[in-house]
Design an enzyme around this catalytic site. Structure first.
Site, short mmCIF file in Angstrom:
data_model
loop_
_atom_site.label_atom_id
_atom_site.label_comp_id
_atom_site.label_asym_id
_atom_site.label_seq_id
_atom_site.Cartn_x
_atom_site.Cartn_y
_atom_site.Cartn_z
N SER A 74 0.81 -1.20 0.00
CA SER A 74 0.00 0.00 0.00
C SER A 74 0.85 1.26 0.00
CB SER A 74 -0.94 0.01 1.21
OG SER A 74 -0.20 0.05 2.42
N SER A 185 7.56 4.88 18.69
CA SER A 185 7.95 6.21 18.24
C SER A 185 8.22 7.12 19.42
CB SER A 185 6.83 6.80 17.38
OG SER A 185 7.03 8.17 17.14
N TYR A 232 -1.58 9.54 15.62
CA TYR A 232 -0.47 8.61 15.35
C TYR A 232 0.29 8.30 16.64
CZ TYR A 232 4.27 7.17 14.33
OH TYR A 232 5.47 6.51 14.36
N LYS A 236 0.55 4.64 18.88
CA LYS A 236 1.77 3.97 19.32
C LYS A 236 1.77 3.76 20.84
CE LYS A 236 3.83 3.27 15.42
NZ LYS A 236 4.01 1.88 14.95
N PHE A 261 13.43 7.84 16.80
CA PHE A 261 13.43 9.28 16.71
C PHE A 261 13.27 9.65 15.23
CE2 PHE A 261 13.91 8.69 21.03
CZ PHE A 261 13.67 9.89 21.68
N ASN A 282 7.77 13.86 6.17
CA ASN A 282 8.95 14.08 7.01
C ASN A 282 10.06 14.75 6.20
OD1 ASN A 282 8.42 11.36 6.07
ND2 ASN A 282 10.44 10.81 6.81
N ILE A 300 9.42 24.99 5.56
CA ILE A 300 9.97 24.95 6.91
C ILE A 300 8.85 25.37 7.86
CG2 ILE A 300 11.74 25.81 8.47
CD1 ILE A 300 12.88 24.25 6.13
N ARG A 378 3.05 23.31 12.15
CA ARG A 378 2.03 22.31 11.86
C ARG A 378 1.35 21.86 13.15
NH1 ARG A 378 5.46 17.92 8.54
NH2 ARG A 378 6.74 18.27 10.39
#
Length: 425
Positions: A74, A185, A232, A236, A261, A282, A300, A378
């Site tokens: 996927s 994570s 997300y 985790k 990380f 990312n 940025i 973000r």
């Protein structure tokens, strides 16, 4: 996200299975019989064609492990399997030894009936003996991982990352497979990251503990999480909590949760890199798109963070170091060197680099300018997130060896070798 229909490639022949062995030219006439008569041990790698999964699969082969990769394609490509095998065979040709076995099963790990069929094929059944699986450990990478996407589609993340994990654990339990490495994570630390120079495993725990702080005082920590900023990260943390509870109820399990990380770079051979079907958000993939002209600029996200140059700081770890961390973890588990049945480990360098420093390093290696655009922060981001990797070094015998410079050079080598990724300069 829709997935391709299951296509099993496990070295077995049946109406539902298609063979895709590691050495097609020497495929046996009856692969199913070869599996039943083969007493070799295997490591099952879910999501093994993704960025971290593919590099870990390669390092497992180089360390002498036979592997079974499960991936539904996927967010990855089938030819990554060939690249893994090519890199592994180059390694073994160099040292004059045969390469271990590798099998590919193109399926969704949430397809429990299909996964049950796969696990059954790797079960040894002999008269007057308890059935025994030839799969001695599982490394679980098959999860969705984009922060922004998780905020937009939380149910997708909880279904795949949490419900899928529960179903997989139940299936593994049925087959007596109880050695499990979980892809976690640093996102589980939430907003603690901003107020903590370097994060340690004790900052997020699943049972009440006390530990000695750097100043010699005793710190008491209650189980739970602090300020996780996105679904997300919560998925985790939920996964870790579930695994911790499983181990409390049945200490015969060995579960290691590896808190990543920021993986960057690629294998030094240039054969493997980060090539998702979806546009990864990312830093490194986004920078590559700007560097190669696939996007007009690199965004940025914020230059007003409380950091040395105002851009966010992260602990960037070379993907090969991260992959070798999984091999070290697997080895420690199989050798019984783990304290208790559940343990968490940070996999990071212990050193932070800012986003602007990464951009400058990539520009220096490529001798090209990366066009950037400063935009707002973000949702779900933190300003700084850096690991304390001491536990992994002490208990796993692992530490990072590669630098940010190495990661940039290896990435540039990959782009130069894989001409299909270069659109313009």
């Amino acid at each position: 996200m829709s997935s391709p229909p299951p296509e099993f490639s496990t070295g077995a022949s049946s109406p539902q299975l298609r063979s895709d062995p590691s050495t097609p030219a020497t495929e046996p006439e009856d692969p199913l019989e070869s599996i039943e008569n083969d007493d070799d041990q295997y490591v099952l790698v879910t999501g093994g064609l993704g960025f971290i999964g593919s590099h870990t699969s390669l390092e497992l082969l180089k360390a002498g492990y036979n592997i079974i990769i499960v991936d539904n394609l996927s967010n990855s490509y089938r030819d990554v399997f060939s690249r893994i095998l090519t890199a592994a065979n180059i390694h073994y040709d160099r040292i004059g030894l045969p390469c271990p076995k590798a099998e590919l099963c193109c399926a969704d790990y949430q397809d429990i009936s299909g996964m049950g069929l796969l696990l059954a094929q790797y079960t040894l059944r002999t008269p007057n003996a308890v059935p025994r699986s030839k799969i001695t450990g599982v490394i679980h990478f098959a999860a969705f991982k984009a922060v922004a996407d998780s905020i937009k589609y939380p149910l997708k993340y909880y279904q795949n990352n949490v419900r899928g994990l529960i179903d997989l654990l139940s299936l593994l339990d049925d087959h007596g497979i109880k050695s499990f490495i979980f892809s976690s994570s640093a996102a589980v630390y939430g907003t603690l990251a901003d107020g903590t120079p370097r994060l340690r495993e004790e900052n997020c725990v699943h049972e009440r503990i006390a530990y000695e702080a750097e100043d010699g005082g005793e710190v008491h920590v209650e189980p739970g999480c602090t300020g996780i900023t996105n679904p997300y990260g919560r998925s985790k943390w939920f996964g870790e909590a579930i695994l911790s509870d499983v181990c409390k109820s049945d200490p015969s399990w060995t579960v290691l949760c590896l808190r990543y990380f920021n993986p960057i770079g690629c294998d030094e051979s240039g054969l493997l890199g980060e090539d998702p079907r979806d546009s990864a958000s990312n830093l490194f993939p986004a920078a590559v798109r700007a560097l190669t002209g696939q996007s007009p600029e690199l965004c940025i996200y914020g230059t007003d963070w409380d950091t040395r140059d105002g851009s966010a700081v992260r602990d960037f770890i070379h993907i090969t170091d991260l992959a070798r961390g999984h091999v070290a973890t697997l080895s420690a588990a199989q050798e019984g060197r783990i304290t208790g049945s559940f343990r968490t480990f940070n996999l990071g360098t212990g050193t932070g680099h800012s986003v602007m420093e990464v951009v400058q390093a990539l520009e220096a290696v490529s001798d090209l300018e990366i066009p950037v655009r400063i935009v707002g922060r973000r949702p779900g981001d933190v300003g700084s997130c850096v690991a304390t990797p001491d536990r992994a070094e002490k208990e796993l015998g692992w530490k990072t060896e590669k630098s940010l410079q190495d990661a940039c050079e290896d990435l540039w080598n990959y782009l130069r070798i894989d001409k299909a990724q270069l659109t313009s300069y």
